[in-house]
Design an enzyme around this catalytic site. Structure first.
Site, PDB file in Angstrom:
ATOM      1  CG  PHE A 144       3.629  -4.186   3.729  1.00 30.84           C
ATOM      2  CD1 PHE A 144       4.642  -5.220   4.160  1.00 30.84           C
ATOM      3  CD2 PHE A 144       3.772  -3.623   2.726  1.00 30.84           C
ATOM      4  CE1 PHE A 144       5.697  -5.358   3.221  1.00 30.84           C
ATOM      5  CE2 PHE A 144       5.014  -3.638   1.864  1.00 30.84           C
ATOM      6  CZ  PHE A 144       6.157  -4.640   2.054  1.00 30.84           C
ATOM      7  CG  HIS A 151      10.589  -6.916   1.518  1.00 31.00           C
ATOM      8  ND1 HIS A 151      10.332  -7.551   2.532  1.00 31.00           N
ATOM      9  CD2 HIS A 151       9.805  -6.814   0.492  1.00 31.00           C
ATOM     10  CE1 HIS A 151       8.946  -7.720   2.095  1.00 31.00           C
ATOM     11  NE2 HIS A 151       8.705  -7.267   1.024  1.00 31.00           N
ATOM     12  CE1 TYR A 210       1.193 -10.128   5.043  1.00 26.01           C
ATOM     13  CE2 TYR A 210      -0.426  -8.753   5.332  1.00 26.01           C
ATOM     14  CZ  TYR A 210       1.062  -9.030   5.380  1.00 26.01           C
ATOM     15  OH  TYR A 210       1.909  -8.183   5.812  1.00 26.01           O
TER      16      TYR A 210
END
Length: 229
Positions: free
Chosen positions: A79, A188, A68
């Protein structure tokens, strides 16, 4: 850049740090830092996935793409975000599938450390990113290193479940021996793709059934409700 805090991986991966591609990657990262660019996650978390999940304990591999790229989010597990940070949309959908598949109660955070500590290798293909610049460190060498990580699990471990969500992860995991391991593929979990096959894939129950059938402890996917930074 060392694996001093991931000793179980050193024998198999230390030689990578002397390879030309890794030397080029080091130079690139040093240049970015010298230019005062902000890189996520902090350097002490670049190899956190390997530090949290020793090679001899790997049961499940989940492959992500990039860290991120906003402040305080990334900490080296795909994640996953740090405590106190809003749960990202893809992880919200992972929680939905877990609830549908196994009745796991969604939590109000996105910190997946307890999965990693149980043997779930949460591996991004690229381990760094520039602040607010998605995919900015792709093609710099990290992909070759994480290919080696995946190959090491494939070659050195037995009865591992690989969860390949989306075409990128599926291409990344194309080397896996499906006779030796369980390879599960789906769309996904991102909001743009989850309804095209991620929802309803039942990967978590299939993973635990496979682990149990092969004499390995299943993963407790229920995250703790409270976590601290």
């Amino acid at each position: 850049m060392t694996l001093d805090r991931a000793p179980s991986w050193q024998h198999w991966l230390n030689a990578e740090f002397d390879a030309p591609y890794m030397q080029q990657l080091k130079q690139f990262l040093q240049h970015e830092k010298a230019a005062r660019k902000t890189i996520y996650p902090p350097s002490d978390h670049w190899f956190h996935a390997l530090e949290a999940t020793p090679l001899d304990q790997v049961k499940v591999v989940i492959i992500g793409q990039d860290p991120y790229h906003q402040p305080d989010q990334a900490h080296g597990l795909c994640f996953s975000v740090r405590p106190g940070i809003k749960t990202p949309p893809s992880l919200v959908n992972i929680y939905k599938e877990l609830q549908s598949d196994l009745g796991v109660t969604p939590v109000n955070h996105g910190y997946l450390e307890s999965w990693a500590r149980q043997g779930v290798l949460l591996l991004n293909a690229v381990l760094t990113v520039e602040d607010s610049q998605a995919a900015s460190h792709q093609g710099k060498g990290w992909e070759q290193f994480t290919d080696r990580v995946i190959a090491t699990v494939n070659e050195q471990c037995e009865h591992v479940v690989f969860l390949l969500w989306g075409s990128y992860a599926q291409k990344k995991g194309s080397v896996i021996d499906s006779q030796r391991h369980l390879v599960l593929k789906s769309a996904h979990p991102s909001p743009l793709a989850a309804y095209r096959g991620f929802f309803g894939c039942q990967h978590f129950s299939q993973a635990n059934d496979y682990l149990s059938a092969n004499g390995r402890n299943p993963v407790d996917w229920q995250l703790p409700e409270e976590v601290s930074r």
